[in-house]
Design a protein around this motif. Structure first.
Motif, PDB file in Angstrom:
ATOM      1  N   GLU A  64      29.880  21.213 100.306  1.00 16.16           N
ATOM      2  CA  GLU A  64      28.781  22.110  99.951  1.00 16.16           C
ATOM      3  C   GLU A  64      28.613  22.247  98.444  1.00 16.16           C
ATOM      4  OE1 GLU A  64      26.380  23.683 101.635  1.00 16.16           O
ATOM      5  OE2 GLU A  64      26.976  22.876 103.581  1.00 16.16           O
ATOM      6  N   VAL A  65      29.711  22.339  97.709  1.00 15.98           N
ATOM      7  CA  VAL A  65      29.599  22.402  96.248  1.00 15.98           C
ATOM      8  C   VAL A  65      28.927  21.138  95.731  1.00 15.98           C
ATOM      9  CG1 VAL A  65      30.873  22.448  94.062  1.00 15.98           C
ATOM     10  CG2 VAL A  65      31.524  24.009  95.915  1.00 15.98           C
ATOM     11  N   LYS A  66      29.320  19.980  96.247  1.00 15.55           N
ATOM     12  CA  LYS A  66      28.710  18.717  95.808  1.00 15.55           C
ATOM     13  C   LYS A  66      27.224  18.697  96.142  1.00 15.55           C
ATOM     14  CE  LYS A  66      28.695  14.411  94.340  1.00 15.55           C
ATOM     15  NZ  LYS A  66      28.919  14.082  92.940  1.00 15.55           N
ATOM     16  N   GLU A  67      26.859  19.067  97.386  1.00 14.11           N
ATOM     17  CA  GLU A  67      25.464  19.040  97.803  1.00 14.11           C
ATOM     18  C   GLU A  67      24.596  20.009  96.996  1.00 14.11           C
ATOM     19  OE1 GLU A  67      26.268  17.995 102.523  1.00 14.11           O
ATOM     20  OE2 GLU A  67      25.327  19.894 101.992  1.00 14.11           O
ATOM     21  N   GLU A  68      25.135  21.190  96.692  1.00 11.63           N
ATOM     22  CA  GLU A  68      24.340  22.240  96.071  1.00 11.63           C
ATOM     23  C   GLU A  68      24.361  22.221  94.548  1.00 11.63           C
ATOM     24  OE1 GLU A  68      25.633  25.875  97.942  1.00 11.63           O
ATOM     25  OE2 GLU A  68      24.666  25.341  99.831  1.00 11.63           O
ATOM     26  N   THR A  69      25.372  21.572  93.948  1.00  9.92           N
ATOM     27  CA  THR A  69      25.497  21.634  92.489  1.00  9.92           C
ATOM     28  C   THR A  69      25.662  20.275  91.822  1.00  9.92           C
ATOM     29  OG1 THR A  69      27.910  21.807  92.364  1.00  9.92           O
ATOM     30  CG2 THR A  69      26.671  23.858  92.748  1.00  9.92           C
ATOM     31  N   GLY A  70      25.979  19.234  92.586  1.00  6.58           N
ATOM     32  CA  GLY A  70      26.234  17.924  92.011  1.00  6.58           C
ATOM     33  C   GLY A  70      27.649  17.734  91.501  1.00  6.58           C
ATOM     34  N   LEU A  71      28.474  18.775  91.549  1.00 12.43           N
ATOM     35  CA  LEU A  71      29.827  18.694  91.012  1.00 12.43           C
ATOM     36  C   LEU A  71      30.844  18.332  92.092  1.00 12.43           C
ATOM     37  CD1 LEU A  71      29.835  21.811  88.662  1.00 12.43           C
ATOM     38  CD2 LEU A  71      29.482  19.403  88.045  1.00 12.43           C
ATOM     39  N   ASP A  72      31.818  17.528  91.702  1.00 12.96           N
ATOM     40  CA  ASP A  72      32.970  17.235  92.552  1.00 12.96           C
ATOM     41  C   ASP A  72      34.044  18.253  92.210  1.00 12.96           C
ATOM     42  OD1 ASP A  72      31.902  14.774  93.669  1.00 12.96           O
ATOM     43  OD2 ASP A  72      32.202  13.921  91.671  1.00 12.96           O
ATOM     44  N   VAL A  73      34.626  18.868  93.244  1.00 17.84           N
ATOM     45  CA  VAL A  73      35.654  19.879  93.002  1.00 17.84           C
ATOM     46  C   VAL A  73      36.896  19.596  93.836  1.00 17.84           C
ATOM     47  CG1 VAL A  73      34.008  21.702  92.389  1.00 17.84           C
ATOM     48  CG2 VAL A  73      34.767  21.478  94.768  1.00 17.84           C
ATOM     49  N   GLU A  74      37.963  20.210  93.382  1.00 16.62           N
ATOM     50  CA  GLU A  74      39.245  20.179  94.086  1.00 16.62           C
ATOM     51  C   GLU A  74      39.591  21.627  94.437  1.00 16.62           C
ATOM     52  OE1 GLU A  74      43.140  17.948  92.874  1.00 16.62           O
ATOM     53  OE2 GLU A  74      42.931  19.746  91.636  1.00 16.62           O
ATOM     54  N   ILE A  75      39.933  21.869  95.686  1.00 13.91           N
ATOM     55  CA  ILE A  75      40.318  23.215  96.122  1.00 13.91           C
ATOM     56  C   ILE A  75      41.675  23.560  95.511  1.00 13.91           C
ATOM     57  CG2 ILE A  75      40.898  24.661  98.124  1.00 13.91           C
ATOM     58  CD1 ILE A  75      37.894  23.913  97.839  1.00 13.91           C
ATOM     59  N   THR A  76      41.776  24.766  94.946  1.00 14.78           N
ATOM     60  CA  THR A  76      43.014  25.190  94.279  1.00 14.78           C
ATOM     61  C   THR A  76      43.645  26.425  94.911  1.00 14.78           C
ATOM     62  OG1 THR A  76      41.735  26.498  92.686  1.00 14.78           O
ATOM     63  CG2 THR A  76      42.312  24.226  92.058  1.00 14.78           C
ATOM     64  N   GLY A  77      42.915  27.113  95.787  1.00 12.35           N
ATOM     65  CA  GLY A  77      43.472  28.321  96.382  1.00 12.35           C
ATOM     66  C   GLY A  77      42.497  28.971  97.339  1.00 12.35           C
ATOM     67  N   LEU A  78      42.889  30.142  97.806  1.00 10.82           N
ATOM     68  CA  LEU A  78      42.116  30.882  98.803  1.00 10.82           C
ATOM     69  C   LEU A  78      41.844  32.299  98.305  1.00 10.82           C
ATOM     70  CD1 LEU A  78      40.985  31.067 101.727  1.00 10.82           C
ATOM     71  CD2 LEU A  78      43.288  31.739 102.435  1.00 10.82           C
ATOM     72  N   VAL A  79      40.573  32.683  98.255  1.00 10.85           N
ATOM     73  CA  VAL A  79      40.199  34.054  97.902  1.00 10.85           C
ATOM     74  C   VAL A  79      40.349  34.948  99.120  1.00 10.85           C
ATOM     75  CG1 VAL A  79      38.357  35.577  97.079  1.00 10.85           C
ATOM     76  CG2 VAL A  79      38.611  33.276  96.112  1.00 10.85           C
ATOM     77  N   GLY A  80      39.795  34.507 100.272  1.00  8.63           N
ATOM     78  CA  GLY A  80      39.918  35.317 101.474  1.00  8.63           C
ATOM     79  C   GLY A  80      39.002  34.875 102.589  1.00  8.63           C
ATOM     80  N   THR A  81      39.047  35.645 103.673  1.00 10.15           N
ATOM     81  CA  THR A  81      38.182  35.435 104.834  1.00 10.15           C
ATOM     82  C   THR A  81      37.231  36.619 104.937  1.00 10.15           C
ATOM     83  OG1 THR A  81      39.704  36.494 106.387  1.00 10.15           O
ATOM     84  CG2 THR A  81      39.963  34.123 106.048  1.00 10.15           C
ATOM     85  N   TYR A  82      35.981  36.333 105.293  1.00 11.20           N
ATOM     86  CA  TYR A  82      34.930  37.348 105.301  1.00 11.20           C
ATOM     87  C   TYR A  82      34.189  37.261 106.631  1.00 11.20           C
ATOM     88  CZ  TYR A  82      36.358  37.613 100.536  1.00 11.20           C
ATOM     89  OH  TYR A  82      37.141  37.773  99.417  1.00 11.20           O
ATOM     90  N   THR A  83      34.436  38.248 107.495  1.00 13.43           N
ATOM     91  CA  THR A  83      33.931  38.195 108.869  1.00 13.43           C
ATOM     92  C   THR A  83      33.296  39.506 109.312  1.00 13.43           C
ATOM     93  OG1 THR A  83      36.065  38.897 109.773  1.00 13.43           O
ATOM     94  CG2 THR A  83      35.723  36.527 109.501  1.00 13.43           C
ATOM     95  N   ASP A  84      32.812  40.285 108.384  1.00  9.21           N
ATOM     96  CA  ASP A  84      32.292  41.623 108.682  1.00  9.21           C
ATOM     97  C   ASP A  84      31.109  41.561 109.657  1.00  9.21           C
ATOM     98  OD1 ASP A  84      31.205  44.212 108.622  1.00  9.21           O
ATOM     99  OD2 ASP A  84      31.752  44.487 106.521  1.00  9.21           O
ATOM    100  N   PRO A  85      31.229  42.155 110.863  1.00 10.62           N
ATOM    101  CA  PRO A  85      30.136  42.118 111.839  1.00 10.62           C
ATOM    102  C   PRO A  85      28.905  42.913 111.408  1.00 10.62           C
ATOM    103  CG  PRO A  85      31.897  43.524 112.632  1.00 10.62           C
ATOM    104  CD  PRO A  85      32.399  42.866 111.376  1.00 10.62           C
ATOM    105  N   LEU A  86      29.013  43.724 110.371  1.00 11.25           N
ATOM    106  CA  LEU A  86      27.866  44.478 109.874  1.00 11.25           C
ATOM    107  C   LEU A  86      26.940  43.620 109.004  1.00 11.25           C
ATOM    108  CD1 LEU A  86      29.624  47.849 108.941  1.00 11.25           C
ATOM    109  CD2 LEU A  86      28.368  47.273 111.034  1.00 11.25           C
TER     110      LEU A  86
END
Length: 156
Positions: A64-86
């Protein structure tokens, strides 16, 4: 296709789909954060999107980063999970989704910054300038969690 985001809104339509998605907080060498101004709602957001059947979650963020920005990235960590039903997102095609988003951290390893058909502007933003940009509060939550340098990822 336009979209409307609802949060804890009794007027929000009922969801008719659940989408697994990934996003990424991509930073540059100065610590600025990559944001895109979305074409579908004119708000600033982290790059990200829905998982495909052939993706892993980290792979989704990289794609998605490549498709939306043209940049190649490497994952370095995890911020979190976001599943709020609201949090409900309604699209003009009739889809009303709940989204399960996993937000990663990433660094640029190549590519050239380029606007896609999903955005009108891309920008690396200094942390002290984030409050100046129109943004849905669920995006601000991810950014806040990233900037808190948490010991463990947010689980929510």
């Amino acid at each position: 296709m336009a979209r409307t985001e609802y949060y804890d809104d009794s007027n929000a339509p009922e969801p008719n789909s659940m989408v697994v998605a990934a996003s990424a907080v991509v930073t540059d060498e100065e610590g600025r954060i990559l944001l895109q101004r979305r074409r579908d709602n004119d708000l600033w957001a982290l790059p990200g999107g829905g998982m495909e059947m052939t993706d892993s979650l980290p792979g989704t963020a990289v794609r998605e980063v490549k498709e939306e920005t043209g940049l190649d990235v490497e994952i370095t960590g995890l911020v979190g999970t976001y599943t709020d039903p609201l949090h409900v997102i309604a699209y003009t095609d009739g889809e009303v989704r709940r989204q399960f988003n996993v937000c990663f951290t990433a660094r640029v390893v190549g590519g050239e910054l380029a606007i896609s058909d999903e955005s009108t502007e891309l920008r690396f933003v200094a942390r002290e300038k984030l409050d100046e940009l129109p943004m849905h509060h669920t995006q601000r939550l991810r950014l806040r969690h990233f900037m808190e340098h948490r010991e463990t990822p947010y689980l929510g």
